[in-house]
Design a protein around this motif. Structure first.
Motif, PDB file in Angstrom:
ATOM      1  N   SER A  51       0.861  -1.172   0.000  1.00 51.92           N
ATOM      2  CA  SER A  51       0.000   0.000   0.000  1.00 51.92           C
ATOM      3  C   SER A  51       0.903   1.228   0.000  1.00 51.92           C
ATOM      4  O   SER A  51       1.531   1.547   1.005  1.00 51.92           O
ATOM      5  CB  SER A  51      -0.891  -0.017   1.240  1.00 51.92           C
ATOM      6  N   LEU A  52       0.978   1.902  -1.139  1.00 54.36           N
ATOM      7  CA  LEU A  52       1.844   3.061  -1.294  1.00 54.36           C
ATOM      8  C   LEU A  52       1.047   4.179  -1.958  1.00 54.36           C
ATOM      9  O   LEU A  52       0.406   3.956  -2.981  1.00 54.36           O
ATOM     10  CB  LEU A  52       3.060   2.703  -2.167  1.00 54.36           C
ATOM     11  N   SER A  53       1.087   5.363  -1.366  1.00 46.77           N
ATOM     12  CA  SER A  53       0.403   6.526  -1.934  1.00 46.77           C
ATOM     13  C   SER A  53       1.306   7.736  -1.766  1.00 46.77           C
ATOM     14  O   SER A  53       1.922   7.902  -0.722  1.00 46.77           O
ATOM     15  CB  SER A  53      -0.913   6.799  -1.221  1.00 46.77           C
ATOM     16  N   PHE A  54       1.348   8.583  -2.789  1.00 52.08           N
ATOM     17  CA  PHE A  54       2.125   9.809  -2.697  1.00 52.08           C
ATOM     18  C   PHE A  54       1.612  10.824  -3.703  1.00 52.08           C
ATOM     19  O   PHE A  54       0.931  10.491  -4.657  1.00 52.08           O
ATOM     20  CB  PHE A  54       3.627   9.554  -2.883  1.00 52.08           C
ATOM     21  N   THR A  55       1.944  12.089  -3.435  1.00 53.19           N
ATOM     22  CA  THR A  55       1.541  13.195  -4.286  1.00 53.19           C
ATOM     23  C   THR A  55       2.783  13.780  -4.935  1.00 53.19           C
ATOM     24  O   THR A  55       3.825  13.899  -4.291  1.00 53.19           O
ATOM     25  CB  THR A  55       0.820  14.273  -3.456  1.00 53.19           C
ATOM     26  N   LEU A  56       2.657  14.140  -6.206  1.00 55.25           N
ATOM     27  CA  LEU A  56       3.780  14.684  -6.974  1.00 55.25           C
ATOM     28  C   LEU A  56       3.381  15.998  -7.628  1.00 55.25           C
ATOM     29  O   LEU A  56       2.211  16.224  -7.910  1.00 55.25           O
ATOM     30  CB  LEU A  56       4.172  13.705  -8.084  1.00 55.25           C
ATOM     31  N   MET A  68      10.936   5.423  -9.526  1.00 52.02           N
ATOM     32  CA  MET A  68      11.869   4.951  -8.490  1.00 52.02           C
ATOM     33  C   MET A  68      11.131   4.468  -7.247  1.00 52.02           C
ATOM     34  O   MET A  68      11.450   3.407  -6.692  1.00 52.02           O
ATOM     35  CB  MET A  68      12.845   6.064  -8.140  1.00 52.02           C
ATOM     36  N   ALA A  69      10.144   5.223  -6.794  1.00 54.85           N
ATOM     37  CA  ALA A  69       9.395   4.840  -5.596  1.00 54.85           C
ATOM     38  C   ALA A  69       8.618   3.546  -5.821  1.00 54.85           C
ATOM     39  O   ALA A  69       8.565   2.668  -4.951  1.00 54.85           O
ATOM     40  CB  ALA A  69       8.451   5.964  -5.178  1.00 54.85           C
ATOM     41  N   THR A  70       8.035   3.414  -7.002  1.00 52.02           N
ATOM     42  CA  THR A  70       7.263   2.217  -7.334  1.00 52.02           C
ATOM     43  C   THR A  70       8.159   0.984  -7.397  1.00 52.02           C
ATOM     44  O   THR A  70       7.822  -0.066  -6.843  1.00 52.02           O
ATOM     45  CB  THR A  70       6.527   2.427  -8.668  1.00 52.02           C
ATOM     46  N   ALA A  71       9.303   1.109  -8.053  1.00 50.54           N
ATOM     47  CA  ALA A  71      10.226  -0.028  -8.154  1.00 50.54           C
ATOM     48  C   ALA A  71      10.717  -0.455  -6.777  1.00 50.54           C
ATOM     49  O   ALA A  71      10.756  -1.654  -6.465  1.00 50.54           O
ATOM     50  CB  ALA A  71      11.410   0.338  -9.052  1.00 50.54           C
ATOM     51  N   ALA A  72      11.065   0.508  -5.925  1.00 52.14           N
ATOM     52  CA  ALA A  72      11.533   0.176  -4.581  1.00 52.14           C
ATOM     53  C   ALA A  72      10.452  -0.523  -3.762  1.00 52.14           C
ATOM     54  O   ALA A  72      10.720  -1.503  -3.066  1.00 52.14           O
ATOM     55  CB  ALA A  72      12.003   1.445  -3.872  1.00 52.14           C
ATOM     56  N   ARG A 104      -0.356  21.229 -11.887  1.00 48.67           N
ATOM     57  CA  ARG A 104      -1.296  20.769 -10.860  1.00 48.67           C
ATOM     58  C   ARG A 104      -0.806  19.442 -10.291  1.00 48.67           C
ATOM     59  O   ARG A 104      -0.258  18.622 -10.999  1.00 48.67           O
ATOM     60  CB  ARG A 104      -2.689  20.592 -11.455  1.00 48.67           C
ATOM     61  N   GLU A 105      -1.049  19.237  -9.013  1.00 50.64           N
ATOM     62  CA  GLU A 105      -0.549  18.046  -8.346  1.00 50.64           C
ATOM     63  C   GLU A 105      -1.190  16.765  -8.882  1.00 50.64           C
ATOM     64  O   GLU A 105      -2.343  16.765  -9.308  1.00 50.64           O
ATOM     65  CB  GLU A 105      -0.798  18.136  -6.839  1.00 50.64           C
ATOM     66  N   LEU A 106      -0.413  15.688  -8.797  1.00 47.74           N
ATOM     67  CA  LEU A 106      -0.859  14.348  -9.182  1.00 47.74           C
ATOM     68  C   LEU A 106      -0.815  13.458  -7.947  1.00 47.74           C
ATOM     69  O   LEU A 106       0.063  13.613  -7.102  1.00 47.74           O
ATOM     70  CB  LEU A 106       0.077  13.751 -10.231  1.00 47.74           C
ATOM     71  N   TYR A 107      -1.715  12.519  -7.879  1.00 46.08           N
ATOM     72  CA  TYR A 107      -1.748  11.557  -6.782  1.00 46.08           C
ATOM     73  C   TYR A 107      -1.514  10.180  -7.367  1.00 46.08           C
ATOM     74  O   TYR A 107      -2.150   9.798  -8.352  1.00 46.08           O
ATOM     75  CB  TYR A 107      -3.109  11.618  -6.086  1.00 46.08           C
ATOM     76  N   VAL A 108      -0.592   9.429  -6.770  1.00 47.70           N
ATOM     77  CA  VAL A 108      -0.266   8.080  -7.240  1.00 47.70           C
ATOM     78  C   VAL A 108      -0.563   7.103  -6.114  1.00 47.70           C
ATOM     79  O   VAL A 108      -0.191   7.331  -4.962  1.00 47.70           O
ATOM     80  CB  VAL A 108       1.219   7.976  -7.658  1.00 47.70           C
ATOM     81  N   SER A 109      -1.214   6.006  -6.452  1.00 47.81           N
ATOM     82  CA  SER A 109      -1.541   4.970  -5.485  1.00 47.81           C
ATOM     83  C   SER A 109      -1.173   3.614  -6.078  1.00 47.81           C
ATOM     84  O   SER A 109      -1.537   3.309  -7.214  1.00 47.81           O
ATOM     85  CB  SER A 109      -3.037   5.013  -5.165  1.00 47.81           C
ATOM     86  N   VAL A 117      -2.052  -6.449  -8.831  1.00 52.21           N
ATOM     87  CA  VAL A 117      -1.393  -5.200  -8.467  1.00 52.21           C
ATOM     88  C   VAL A 117      -2.175  -4.095  -9.166  1.00 52.21           C
ATOM     89  O   VAL A 117      -2.442  -4.174 -10.367  1.00 52.21           O
ATOM     90  CB  VAL A 117       0.082  -5.186  -8.903  1.00 52.21           C
ATOM     91  N   ARG A 118      -2.571  -3.074  -8.396  1.00 56.02           N
ATOM     92  CA  ARG A 118      -3.397  -1.995  -8.926  1.00 56.02           C
ATOM     93  C   ARG A 118      -2.656  -0.674  -8.798  1.00 56.02           C
ATOM     94  O   ARG A 118      -2.146  -0.329  -7.739  1.00 56.02           O
ATOM     95  CB  ARG A 118      -4.714  -1.913  -8.164  1.00 56.02           C
ATOM     96  N   LEU A 119      -2.598   0.059  -9.895  1.00 61.11           N
ATOM     97  CA  LEU A 119      -1.960   1.373  -9.945  1.00 61.11           C
ATOM     98  C   LEU A 119      -3.016   2.397 -10.327  1.00 61.11           C
ATOM     99  O   LEU A 119      -3.793   2.174 -11.253  1.00 61.11           O
ATOM    100  CB  LEU A 119      -0.840   1.359 -10.983  1.00 61.11           C
ATOM    101  N   LEU A 120      -3.042   3.522  -9.611  1.00 60.44           N
ATOM    102  CA  LEU A 120      -3.987   4.592  -9.893  1.00 60.44           C
ATOM    103  C   LEU A 120      -3.228   5.914  -9.924  1.00 60.44           C
ATOM    104  O   LEU A 120      -2.421   6.184  -9.029  1.00 60.44           O
ATOM    105  CB  LEU A 120      -5.057   4.654  -8.796  1.00 60.44           C
ATOM    106  N   VAL A 121      -3.460   6.700 -10.959  1.00 62.52           N
ATOM    107  CA  VAL A 121      -2.913   8.053 -11.031  1.00 62.52           C
ATOM    108  C   VAL A 121      -4.091   8.995 -11.227  1.00 62.52           C
ATOM    109  O   VAL A 121      -4.861   8.849 -12.169  1.00 62.52           O
ATOM    110  CB  VAL A 121      -1.882   8.207 -12.175  1.00 62.52           C
ATOM    111  N   TRP A 122      -4.217   9.946 -10.297  1.00 62.25           N
ATOM    112  CA  TRP A 122      -5.319  10.896 -10.338  1.00 62.25           C
ATOM    113  C   TRP A 122      -4.749  12.277 -10.574  1.00 62.25           C
ATOM    114  O   TRP A 122      -3.795  12.696  -9.913  1.00 62.25           O
ATOM    115  CB  TRP A 122      -6.082  10.837  -9.023  1.00 62.25           C
ATOM    116  N   ASP A 123      -5.293  12.996 -11.549  1.00 59.93           N
ATOM    117  CA  ASP A 123      -4.857  14.363 -11.804  1.00 59.93           C
ATOM    118  C   ASP A 123      -6.033  15.306 -11.627  1.00 59.93           C
ATOM    119  O   ASP A 123      -7.168  14.881 -11.546  1.00 59.93           O
ATOM    120  CB  ASP A 123      -4.237  14.501 -13.200  1.00 59.93           C
ATOM    121  N   GLN A 124      -5.748  16.594 -11.574  1.00 58.42           N
ATOM    122  CA  GLN A 124      -6.772  17.596 -11.314  1.00 58.42           C
ATOM    123  C   GLN A 124      -7.191  18.305 -12.596  1.00 58.42           C
ATOM    124  O   GLN A 124      -7.456  19.503 -12.597  1.00 58.42           O
ATOM    125  CB  GLN A 124      -6.241  18.610 -10.304  1.00 58.42           C
TER     126      GLN A 124
END
Length: 179
Positions: A51-56, A68-72, A104-109, A117-124
């Motif tokens: 479970s990994l979530s971050f904003t970019l 890099m964060a996803t691979a780690a 605008r910020e992006l959210y990655v989950s 394995v589920r990947l989600l990218v949310w943009d504004q």
């Protein structure tokens, strides 16, 4: 203007990007810190939950950070077989969403559940008032992700793009890769 020659992919985005100084203009970029991630759970669990979530920031350079964060995270959770397709998917999704909504910020989950394995990218990305503009914008986004579609299909997964719930605004792009 931003020093990058790239412009927004969305034909309706007319906002000017605010200038900011290039931190790496006169020096070599610093080496990014290596993330320290370890799976949660006791030794009795055979499959720790990822479970990994971050904003970019909404910049195409954020794709490298996401990769890099996803691979780690995948390697730390014993999911090394997923590193290539998931890091490719997060790179594509972040770079396209950053170009659809520059600045605008992006959210990655990233999540792992029992069988996928589920990947989600949310943009504004703003909603378009005209239906024709909205359809054109969606077509540009999907067309920009054609190679992602091929990779996900090759891995037996699914991907899609949809509007966020009414309490949020923007667009959600997702990828699901089966175990």
């Amino acid at each position: 203007m931003h020093p990058s020659p790239l412009t927004a992919l969305c034909p309706a985005v007319a906002e000017a990007r605010t200038p900011y100084p290039d931190a790496y203009a006169n020096s070599a970029p610093p080496r990014p810190p290596q993330p320290y991630l370890r799976p949660k759970g006791g030794s009795g669990r055979s499959a720790p939950r990822l479970s990994l979530s971050f904003t970019l920031p909404g910049d195409i350079r954020s794709a490298r950070i996401a990769r890099m964060a996803t691979a780690a995270a995948l390697e730390a959770h014993g999911l090394a077989t997923y590193v290539w397709p998931v890091t490719y998917a997060v790179t594509e999704l972040v770079s396209v969403t950053a170009r659809m909504s520059p600045g605008r910020e992006l959210y990655v989950s990233l999540r792992r559940r029992a069988d996928a394995v589920r990947l989600l990218v949310w943009d504004q990305h703003p909603q378009h008032a005209e239906p024709d503009t909205a359809a054109l914008c969606e077509a540009w986004r999907r067309r920009s992700l054609w190679l992602l579609a091929a990779v996900v299909d090759d891995w037996g997964g699914e991907w899609g793009v949809c509007e966020a719930e009414q309490s949020q605004r923007g667009i959600k792009s997702w990828v699901v890769l089966p175990r």
